[in-house]
Design an enzyme around this catalytic site. Structure first.
Site, short mmCIF file in Angstrom:
data_model
loop_
_atom_site.label_atom_id
_atom_site.label_comp_id
_atom_site.label_asym_id
_atom_site.label_seq_id
_atom_site.Cartn_x
_atom_site.Cartn_y
_atom_site.Cartn_z
N GLY A 148 32.37 44.58 33.30
CA GLY A 148 32.28 43.66 34.42
C GLY A 148 33.61 42.98 34.66
N CYS A 149 33.74 42.40 35.85
CA CYS A 149 35.03 41.82 36.22
C CYS A 149 35.33 40.57 35.39
CB CYS A 149 35.05 41.50 37.71
SG CYS A 149 33.59 40.67 38.35
N TYR A 150 34.39 39.63 35.32
CA TYR A 150 34.64 38.44 34.51
C TYR A 150 34.89 38.83 33.04
CZ TYR A 150 32.93 35.34 38.29
OH TYR A 150 32.76 34.65 39.46
N THR A 152 36.20 41.37 31.74
CA THR A 152 37.54 41.92 31.53
C THR A 152 38.56 40.80 31.35
OG1 THR A 152 37.03 43.93 32.76
CG2 THR A 152 39.35 43.32 32.61
N GLN A 316 43.31 38.80 37.99
CA GLN A 316 43.23 40.23 38.27
C GLN A 316 42.64 40.41 39.66
OE1 GLN A 316 40.39 42.13 35.63
NE2 GLN A 316 38.64 41.15 36.56
#
Lengths: 350, 350, 350, 350
Positions: A148-150, A152, A316
């Site tokens: 997931g983005c968070y 990462t 990011q």
């Protein structure tokens, strides 16, 4: 050439995969599926692709997918776990950009995603696709759960501390105040995501519980060898009126060793050989636009007033290093390519 | 490798040149000058470039520039015309992204830019760098006046009509209602360009007279062989609360021949071999985001209610096809490279 | 106190009516209906109203509505025309913010809105609620068709010319290039209206035909006594990445008399006594933010290069003078109040 | 009528004062000064005010100001402290929206603002204008230091805890992660505040030290009677791509008593009689747009996973409750008016 299939091409991670893979020198996209848009030209939905591809959305054709070398799932959760078995059996590698292969604990999966897991054995076999942590396992994996983005940002923001020989921070004091652009919520026709609702506005969401919370804890626990440090982690996500970009601000108490240590040097050293993690010079203020469109994550460290709190800032592009770019990074590893292949895009600024 | 110098690297067209040229396979940037920031690392000002270049801004060093193969001027107007002579004499090709080599008439130049032209002879020699119109002349040019952003959309939006054998529209009825993102105004610390002033707002500007007006007229006159059709052209620019993007809506009365003609086919045929001009299918609605970050211009045609008015819609990224991308396209032509070299970036959507 | 009912309170024109009427000294809101949200507190959906009202959304209760003095319909088209008969029979005045009572010609209505009109007799009786044009009729009307947002700008932007004794412009040359903020599309969960789709983007839409086109023509025809001048009017709407605001740019050829006339004075005189129409000084550049949140429309006139084209620039807040504010202005007239009552809000800038 | 002077009318807090005071029933604006724009009509700079005022910017005329009842300083810091003596001696009340009368410690003032304080005696006399804390002192004050925007959110977000009989949280664990719209930086022509720099972007700033930090600590220390709890407070501000709005997320460890207490009830009770502080129901997610344009601050409380951390979310409009609205609230108190006079504007949503 690597034959690629993309299941679920009409969402943002799907079109972002297409954007990247169209310029990947070793890839040919063989199929791009959509239940709802089969027969439509991809560039009719995404005019940015006009002149670059003749692809059409197609229904899922198992024969076609089985002939691919790798299939990306850019679908909502619950899809990949149902189709992975056939693909794996046919020798096709699977990279799931949704959540089906992220949480190793099926009880946790069911709790957060509201459905039993369809293939616990494949889940157990799957590798969590964070290359900076699991590079070797990724190279030989058959199934990747793309992070997931968070998660990462949190894991890469803490990795050097977790791997340090000394305990430099009190990990159980971790507070994660995270901010995401609106594309992180996907291409869903929901009122709260309308321009007129989310522009010129800032809000928190998911304070009572966000699906990325258990994923973050699992990831950090894994790196720290299950010490239970993160059971009380605080995670508060917010929504920013911008399309792309993620900014994660983390707060941790330093230990006495941590106050003595050169954390800037520690981080620079830890990431010295990583292509996609940038430890900014001391005093830097990262901005999300500095990574717009690029598979890049930037970190800056602060110790306000030379006190006992460490502040870690991470940025990011949620759709690239936070999703599709990272998925291609994983693919490169799985197929023995240089990790940066096809990912050298310069961020778009302004 | 082509040795490149960029004079004035701190503005948006400058950093956009860097973004493009860093990925150009045949280019090496030798110098990037800035009067005010000499000695500063480029990636300290533009963190998007971290990890991609070690360049520093430097003062203008004529020796260094003289050793370049080509020098781009990404400066305000008035700079290139003073330095062009030395460069040309040293055999260096010059591409000016400002206005010094756009208006051929020095009186017009002085009227609109408030200063006499410094090198009328070089101005006369210079070539207007719109490849789709002047490709052959560009190939052998020593000095290029890179077109303005609005003029690019208007000229390319009308070119097939101007080159048609029959007179399909009454050119003297031309109305240009144009809309630009804020980056078109440059990276200048002006109150009116502040986020708090220009966000969530829409306005017209320059209605009394805009510097691109004479450039548009000159360009159209040149194509149409000085028939004076555009002396009464109406040009109203507007400012859109977005960073990049330009949308030009044009209105023209059709002649009787025009009403009979297949204009869609005419445009498609005219641009069939052009890499950077896309004639969209009948009924398409172009969006600026479809070209974000890419050297691409898209055109759509409408004849509302099958009446006697032709509506031409044109979109481009003002910083790419409207500025730095077009400049690189010119450079490619001047150095015998494939026109698309280094310009294959896929637009960023969303 | 005027008892007010609002049918359809969950859309933008509904909540905007509430915003205005909560501060109207002569109004009490009796009912706010919503099929889908009945029972929900209004301030739970719209937290901006917390502390200002205890209202809940309710189902349509005809008895309650029949006891109101006036009922506003802030619904999609097709609702008001079905409920108006009962209300009118009960002596309740009706103000429809949708399209049911705008187009007088039922064939046109059916063509553009895809359904037969439910009450042609009431349609005939209804008054088009543009106070600056129909003030006297509005005062005694039982049913008001509140104008569309675009039509308001076009009609008020042209009114002084249409009412002038001489013919100052060639009305059949009218081109309307209009730009609207996203809230004009309503609070609908549609993909194209998502933040990630419409932010940082500009596009045209409805070029093939927009429902406001026949309304504009009908209105202009009415003022000009059906001379057919506007049969070939060109109307191209565009979508601006801002929440509120509408900017209309109009182009017309001047007649010889028009070139001689003092149009600035004509407009200033025509609107000298109007509270909500502001003719800006010559040379002004209107901005949408100058009317944000206020029932105000501003006009500026240009004659570029002293040529034969008149450019008229008009701004308004599409939700106020373009919708709910104008509806309250109509209500004030219908109930004998000062026209400005409750409408004195100062625009929000920045 | 209260005669009002505003020194420094061209910034955002200045025009916001004008917006509010033009609708204040007990106020007449007598003078609006600007060194740079003297002689210019106010509505020429701020077209939102057209039709509402004939005021012109004027040079500072001490005689005129001395005849006012109250003078607001909407200037940069360093101005009010030089002019306050004359005004106070003339019996004029002073409300400074800048920082001259915020920090009581002149050494701190000099450290953070880079200049010695010009009138330490008046500073000592001045009252910190946070009505919910200092209401009685404000009523009789001659000089008000109007609070900074961030400090307002932090102090009001913590006040009920600070005033509670028991110690419910460990105040020395306070972390403040704050986010502001761009207007908080003022109407200054700085590159970093340009639309093209700050739109579609999110960043932290001032992590090394922000001027509001000592003000927050001073305020919290005062309420808590100088216990030194906040010496290690962490304060990280961020910039959000929106015009108005401030969102402050605070983290604190709960004590055992705090875990037992009903904090929601505590907060609701503490603010039960406050007009401008809204304690939202448990589970609410505040949004900045819910207070756009209004003198309102909203608070929500969370205890994630029923753990030992309290999360406090606070929103306000930085230009209203965070600046000019609060200044008018102070004025109302100073002149014996109802505190809400002129401040009943409904927030603008959408």
């Amino acid at each position: 050439m690597i034959s690629v299939g993309i299941v679920g091409g009409t969402g943002y991670t799907g079109v972002e995969l297409v954007r990247i893979l169209l310029r990947h020198p070793n890839v040919q996209i063989k199929a791009l599926t959509s239940r709802t848009e089969a027969g439509m030209r991809v560039d009719a939905m995404f005019p940015s692709l006009r002149g670059l591809t003749d692809l059409e959305f197609s229904n899922v054709d198992q024969d076609v997918l089985n002939q691919c070398d790798v299939v990306f799932f850019a679908t909502p959760h619950g899809v990949a776990m149902k189709q992975a078995r056939d693909l794996v059996d046919a020798g096709v590698k699977v990279i799931d950009l949704a959540a089906d292969f992220r949480l190793k604990n099926t009880t946790e999966f069911e709790k957060w995603y509201g459905m039993p897991h369809a293939c616990p054995d494949l889940l157990e076999e799957s590798v969590y696709g964070l290359p900076e942590i699991n590079r070797e396992a990724i190279k030989t994996a058959r199934i990747i759960g793309n992070p997931g983005c968070y998660p990462t940002t949190v894991q890469l923001g803490l990795l050097p501390l977790l791997k340090a020989q000394e305990q430099l921070v009190q990990f159980d004091t971790l507070i994660v105040d995270a901010k995401s652009g609106v594309s992180g919520a996907g291409r869903k026709a929901e009122t709260s995501l309308l321009f007129s609702e989310s522009s010129d506005n800032f809000k928190a969401y998911g304070v009572k519980g966000h699906r990325h919370h258990p994923e973050i804890v699992q990831g950090l626990d894994a790196i720290s060898q299950q010490k239970g440090w993160f059971d009380q982690m605080i995670f508060v996500p917010h929504l920013v009126p911008m399309i792309r970009g993620m900014f994660t601000t983390m707060y941790l108490k330093l230990t006495e060793q941590g106050k003595q240590a050169d954390l800037q040097a520690l981080f620079e050293s830890a990431y010295a050989t990583e292509s996609f993690v940038d430890v900014m010079p001391a005093g830097s203020l990262p901005e999300t636009r500095s990574v717009r469109g690029a598979n890049q994550l930037r970190i800056a460290l602060y110790r306000p007033n030379n006190g006992d709190t460490l502040v870690i800032l991470v940025v990011q592009d949620n759709l690239v290093k936070g999703a599709s770019g990272q998925a291609v990074q994983n693919m490169n590893l799985m197929f023995g390519l240089a990790e940066t292949t096809g990912l050298e895009v310069v961020p778009l600024l302004p």
